[in-house]
Design a protein around this motif. Structure first.
Motif, PDB file in Angstrom:
ATOM      1  N   SER A 157       0.829  -1.207   0.000  1.00  0.00           N
ATOM      2  CA  SER A 157       0.000   0.000   0.000  1.00  0.00           C
ATOM      3  C   SER A 157       0.867   1.262   0.000  1.00  0.00           C
ATOM      4  CB  SER A 157      -0.914  -0.012   1.228  1.00  0.00           C
ATOM      5  OG  SER A 157      -1.674   1.169   1.298  1.00  0.00           O
ATOM      6  N   ALA A 158       1.910   1.250   0.832  1.00  0.00           N
ATOM      7  CA  ALA A 158       2.806   2.410   0.906  1.00  0.00           C
ATOM      8  C   ALA A 158       3.559   2.600  -0.408  1.00  0.00           C
ATOM      9  CB  ALA A 158       3.791   2.220   2.055  1.00  0.00           C
ATOM     10  N   ALA A 159       3.961   1.496  -1.028  1.00  0.00           N
ATOM     11  CA  ALA A 159       4.686   1.581  -2.300  1.00  0.00           C
ATOM     12  C   ALA A 159       3.797   2.164  -3.394  1.00  0.00           C
ATOM     13  CB  ALA A 159       5.205   0.204  -2.696  1.00  0.00           C
ATOM     14  N   ARG A 160       2.532   1.753  -3.411  1.00  0.00           N
ATOM     15  CA  ARG A 160       1.605   2.283  -4.413  1.00  0.00           C
ATOM     16  C   ARG A 160       1.392   3.782  -4.211  1.00  0.00           C
ATOM     17  NH1 ARG A 160      -1.174  -0.609  -7.818  1.00  0.00           N
ATOM     18  NH2 ARG A 160      -2.853   0.915  -7.880  1.00  0.00           N
ATOM     19  N   GLN A 161       1.295   4.208  -2.972  1.00  0.00           N
ATOM     20  CA  GLN A 161       1.105   5.625  -2.690  1.00  0.00           C
ATOM     21  C   GLN A 161       2.293   6.454  -3.175  1.00  0.00           C
ATOM     22  OE1 GLN A 161       0.235   6.093   1.496  1.00  0.00           O
ATOM     23  NE2 GLN A 161      -1.519   4.698   1.389  1.00  0.00           N
ATOM     24  N   ARG A 162       3.466   5.842  -3.200  1.00  0.00           N
ATOM     25  CA  ARG A 162       4.667   6.538  -3.658  1.00  0.00           C
ATOM     26  C   ARG A 162       4.870   6.413  -5.172  1.00  0.00           C
ATOM     27  NH1 ARG A 162       9.063   7.491   0.016  1.00  0.00           N
ATOM     28  NH2 ARG A 162       8.293   7.595   2.152  1.00  0.00           N
ATOM     29  N   GLY A 163       3.963   5.722  -5.837  1.00  0.00           N
ATOM     30  CA  GLY A 163       4.021   5.612  -7.288  1.00  0.00           C
ATOM     31  C   GLY A 163       4.903   4.499  -7.815  1.00  0.00           C
ATOM     32  N   ALA A 164       5.389   3.612  -6.940  1.00  0.00           N
ATOM     33  CA  ALA A 164       6.240   2.510  -7.380  1.00  0.00           C
ATOM     34  C   ALA A 164       5.423   1.469  -8.135  1.00  0.00           C
ATOM     35  CB  ALA A 164       6.922   1.861  -6.176  1.00  0.00           C
ATOM     36  N   THR A 165       6.091   0.712  -8.993  1.00  0.00           N
ATOM     37  CA  THR A 165       5.458  -0.447  -9.631  1.00  0.00           C
ATOM     38  C   THR A 165       5.359  -1.554  -8.593  1.00  0.00           C
ATOM     39  OG1 THR A 165       6.322   0.087 -11.826  1.00  0.00           O
ATOM     40  CG2 THR A 165       5.720  -2.210 -11.419  1.00  0.00           C
ATOM     41  N   THR A 166       4.179  -2.128  -8.438  1.00  0.00           N
ATOM     42  CA  THR A 166       3.977  -3.160  -7.422  1.00  0.00           C
ATOM     43  C   THR A 166       3.640  -4.502  -8.060  1.00  0.00           C
ATOM     44  OG1 THR A 166       1.689  -2.406  -7.182  1.00  0.00           O
ATOM     45  CG2 THR A 166       3.297  -1.592  -5.576  1.00  0.00           C
ATOM     46  N   ILE A 167       4.260  -5.549  -7.529  1.00  0.00           N
ATOM     47  CA  ILE A 167       4.038  -6.920  -7.992  1.00  0.00           C
ATOM     48  C   ILE A 167       3.718  -7.766  -6.772  1.00  0.00           C
ATOM     49  CG2 ILE A 167       5.078  -8.924  -9.129  1.00  0.00           C
ATOM     50  CD1 ILE A 167       6.979  -6.926 -10.561  1.00  0.00           C
ATOM     51  N   PHE A 168       2.641  -8.515  -6.832  1.00  0.00           N
ATOM     52  CA  PHE A 168       2.207  -9.342  -5.703  1.00  0.00           C
ATOM     53  C   PHE A 168       2.367 -10.805  -6.073  1.00  0.00           C
ATOM     54  CE2 PHE A 168      -1.306 -11.214  -3.041  1.00  0.00           C
ATOM     55  CZ  PHE A 168      -0.785 -10.874  -1.799  1.00  0.00           C
ATOM     56  N   ILE A 169       3.027 -11.563  -5.194  1.00  0.00           N
ATOM     57  CA  ILE A 169       3.212 -13.004  -5.412  1.00  0.00           C
ATOM     58  C   ILE A 169       2.596 -13.755  -4.241  1.00  0.00           C
ATOM     59  CG2 ILE A 169       4.884 -14.878  -5.603  1.00  0.00           C
ATOM     60  CD1 ILE A 169       6.802 -12.998  -6.961  1.00  0.00           C
ATOM     61  N   ALA A 170       1.633 -14.626  -4.538  1.00  0.00           N
ATOM     62  CA  ALA A 170       0.982 -15.425  -3.502  1.00  0.00           C
ATOM     63  C   ALA A 170       0.631 -16.804  -4.059  1.00  0.00           C
ATOM     64  CB  ALA A 170      -0.271 -14.708  -2.993  1.00  0.00           C
TER      65      ALA A 170
END
Length: 309
Positions: A157-170
């Motif tokens: 969530s914090a990374a998205r707020q900073r505009g970073a590209t986010t990748i989720f692995i589950a």
């Protein structure tokens, strides 16, 4: 995030595997055979996520090419695997340590001593992102086998707020746990042989996926020629021997001549190859490689084209 942290029994990674109900009654050979059958599902799971993994490679390579960094973030086994993959990039691809980093809940101590309680703080995940001053140039890969780890969700969530590209692995399907991310990778290996022990298949499939992601990114960044690690860091005898063999195989030089070329290049295999194939000296070769962002094939092709015109 949509999930029920109070009850995890519905999660795929927490369910009971019907094929291992008699686990404690199996012979040692039968145990190995069962593990082997189940581990094959990890390879299949990576194949099923090939489109998302390919997207992750492309996006990450683009960000790193523009000066960004890659961060893996997780807790427990997931965090350790991220730290491991990050730690192996500098010796394999001669990347600066800051380019690929692993963040684990609990910090370095959690690498050798279990600190499961530390994964429950979303605020700690947010703080880890702030501490590293992550920006829109960076990529943050959140890794959580069961998909619910608050530390990871806080960081994402914090990374998205900073505009970073986010990748989720589950390792659970989207309908069980959602996460808002630019790329959502689900590695579905099913229930573990030992119910809930996600250091098994979930850990194996995560390692496979991270191998694919980081190596694929480095290929796209020009750190590989053919299938050779031409950016290998020559920091010990084993790696020097590997560098020498790469030079000999690709140039046909004797070991003595390859060693001389390696020294002239400042122990950089990629530059040594460029110097051999173009006749350029070290400084000129460095300039040409810089012009093509370290891509050896493109640099050599450009030089030869210029020679012919």
């Amino acid at each position: 995030m949509t999930t029920n942290l109070q009850g995890r029994g519905h999660l795929l990674t927490e369910q009971v595997n019907p094929d291992s109900l008699n686990l404690d009654q199996l012979s040692s050979v039968e145990l190995v055979e069962l593990f082997n059958r189940e581990d094959a599902k990890a390879v299949a799971a990576v194949g099923a996520a090939k489109v998302q993994l390919a997207q992750a490679i492309e996006r990450t390579a683009e960000c790193l090419r523009n000066g960004g960094r890659l961060f893996y973030i997780g807790a427990g086994t997931s965090g350790r695997l991220g730290v491991l993959d990050a730690a192996e990039c500098p010796p394999t691809f001669c990347t600066p340590p800051e380019m690929v980093q692993g963040i684990i809940a609990g910090g370095a101590g959690a690498l050798v001593r279990s600190s499961e309680d530390l994964e429950d703080s979303a605020e700690d995940g947010e703080a880890a992102i702030a501490q590293r001053q992550i920006t829109q140039l960076d990529v943050v890969v959140g890794i959580t086998a069961g998909g619910t780890t608050p530390f990871v969700h806080g960081a994402m969530s914090a990374a998205r707020q900073r505009g970073a590209t986010t990748i989720f692995i589950a390792c659970v399907p989207v309908e069980q746990v959602e996460c808002e991310a630019d790329i959502d990778i689900r590695l579905l290996t099913g229930p573990e042989i030992l119910a809930g022990s996600t250091r098994l298949k979930a850990g194996t499939v995560t390692k496979l996926a991270l191998n694919t992601l980081s190596t694929g990114v480095m290929v796209k960044l020009g750190k590989v020629y053919g299938n050779r690690m031409v950016d290998v860091a020559v920091t010990n005898q084993k790696l020097r021997d590997r560098a020498m063999r790469i030079l000999q195989d690709l140039t046909g030089l004797s070991r003595e001549a390859a060693g001389f070329l390696l020294e002239r290049s400042g122990k950089w295999v990629k530059l040594a190859l460029l110097m051999h194939w173009t006749g350029l000296e070290k400084e000129e070769g460095l300039q040409l490689l810089s012009q093509y962002q370290g891509n050896l094939r493109a640099a050599v092709a450009s030089y030869k084209n210029n020679e012919q015109t």
